[in-house]
Design a protein around this motif. Structure first.
Motif, mmCIF file in Angstrom:
data_model
loop_
_atom_site.group_PDB
_atom_site.id
_atom_site.type_symbol
_atom_site.label_atom_id
_atom_site.label_comp_id
_atom_site.label_asym_id
_atom_site.label_seq_id
_atom_site.Cartn_x
_atom_site.Cartn_y
_atom_site.Cartn_z
ATOM 1 N N MET A 1 3.533 9.699 -10.380
ATOM 2 C CA MET A 1 2.930 10.283 -11.062
ATOM 3 C C MET A 1 2.149 10.981 -10.755
ATOM 4 S SD MET A 1 3.972 7.655 -13.195
ATOM 5 C CE MET A 1 2.492 7.403 -14.265
ATOM 6 N N GLY A 2 1.949 11.469 -9.990
ATOM 7 C CA GLY A 2 0.810 12.889 -9.713
ATOM 8 C C GLY A 2 2.269 13.815 -10.152
ATOM 9 N N GLU B 1 0.586 -1.331 0.005
ATOM 10 C CA GLU B 1 0.536 0.497 0.591
ATOM 11 C C GLU B 1 0.989 1.335 0.176
ATOM 12 O OE1 GLU B 1 -2.325 -0.238 3.162
ATOM 13 O OE2 GLU B 1 -4.073 -1.754 2.492
ATOM 14 N N ASP C 1 2.591 1.655 -3.532
ATOM 15 C CA ASP C 1 1.520 1.849 -4.196
ATOM 16 C C ASP C 1 0.969 4.222 -3.810
ATOM 17 O OD1 ASP C 1 1.268 -0.628 -5.952
ATOM 18 O OD2 ASP C 1 -0.789 -1.243 -4.543
ATOM 19 N N ALA C 2 1.257 4.452 -2.962
ATOM 20 C CA ALA C 2 0.399 5.456 -2.994
ATOM 21 C C ALA C 2 1.843 6.385 -3.007
ATOM 22 C CB ALA C 2 0.395 5.828 -1.573
ATOM 23 N N GLU C 3 3.353 5.805 -2.534
ATOM 24 C CA GLU C 3 4.332 6.616 -3.278
ATOM 25 C C GLU C 3 4.474 6.859 -4.373
ATOM 26 O OE1 GLU C 3 7.824 8.245 -3.598
ATOM 27 O OE2 GLU C 3 6.550 7.879 -1.995
ATOM 28 N N GLU C 4 4.314 5.290 -5.598
ATOM 29 C CA GLU C 4 4.084 5.253 -7.312
ATOM 30 C C GLU C 4 2.687 6.771 -7.313
ATOM 31 O OE1 GLU C 4 3.343 1.483 -8.208
ATOM 32 O OE2 GLU C 4 5.618 1.212 -7.618
ATOM 33 N N ARG C 5 2.352 6.184 -6.774
ATOM 34 C CA ARG C 5 0.988 7.170 -7.283
ATOM 35 C C ARG C 5 1.250 9.138 -7.073
ATOM 36 N NH1 ARG C 5 -2.899 4.071 -4.905
ATOM 37 N NH2 ARG C 5 -2.900 4.625 -2.962
ATOM 38 N N ARG C 6 2.205 9.748 -5.878
ATOM 39 C CA ARG C 6 2.564 10.585 -5.714
ATOM 40 C C ARG C 6 3.270 10.881 -6.752
ATOM 41 N NH1 ARG C 6 6.757 13.272 -3.407
ATOM 42 N NH2 ARG C 6 7.492 10.889 -3.576
#
Length: 203
Positions: free
Chosen positions: A200-201, A190, A193-198
């Motif tokens: 990408m954002g 989790e 995943d949160a770091e990857e979304r950050r």
């Protein structure tokens, strides 16, 4: 510090799960670590204290309920000395911890109280969820069918606790450790995943 074998042949998609095994002195932490890592070292009747920390590695070979393939993961077992003269090393141990196994001897007076010191130093300082922690009330010898319930503080009573002895409870130790790894892996994924979304954002 004592360092165990470290594998150099690691695929790039493998995740490392760092698990601390901590608690007071002479509680069987190294015996448990050896058992979990399938280390062939024979338990000795003579006490040999761990100097600083000893790192062992093992693999996890199952998938969790979210479908993560844990066979890809390397489990680092950090067998930490129970001697508080190594307390100056604790900040290094506290980095990037995914799970923690707290071990104490329920037959030794005062260790329930001392265990809270270890929980505050590692469970709380490392910001671990209750699901990332596990307590083994470890007996040096096989115990009776109904061992007395340890008198743990309120803060520790939230954590899962199991009476253990390597001689008689090997399957219990391994099962509950695997359950802990499953929960810790979910939390680690989790965070990833949160770091990857950050990232990408921000791209």
């Amino acid at each position: 510090m004592e360092l165990g074998h470290t594998s150099m042949n690691i695929r790039s998609d493998q995740m490392r799960i760092k698990v601390l095994i901590v608690g007071p002195q002479q509680t069987g932490k190294s015996t448990i670590a050896n058992f979990l890592a399938d280390n062939s070292e024979t338990p000795s009747a003579t006490y040999h204290p761990t100097i600083g920390v000893r790192i062992l590695e093992t693999n996890s070979a199952a998938s969790d309920d979210r479908g993560y393939d844990r066979s890809r993961h390397i489990i680092e077992l950090w067998d930490c000395s129970g001697d508080r003269k190594f307390e100056h090393c604790w900040p290094a141990l506290q980095q990037n911890v995914d799970a923690c196994v707290f071990v104490f001897n329920p037959d030794a007076r005062g260790q329930e109280r001392e265990l809270e010191i270890w929980y505050r130093a590692f469970g709380m300082t490392c910001h671990l969820r209750d699901t990332q922690c596990l307590i083994f009330a470890h007996h040096a010898q096989p115990y009776g069918t109904a061992p007395p319930k340890p008198r743990l503080s309120k803060i520790l009573s939230r954590l899962p606790l199991y009476h253990t002895s390597v001689e008689s409870d090997g399957p219990v130790i391994r099962e509950q450790f695997n359950n802990l790894i499953q929960r810790a892996t979910v939390v680690a994924m989790e965070k990833q995943d949160a770091e990857e979304r950050r990232i990408m954002g921000n791209s």
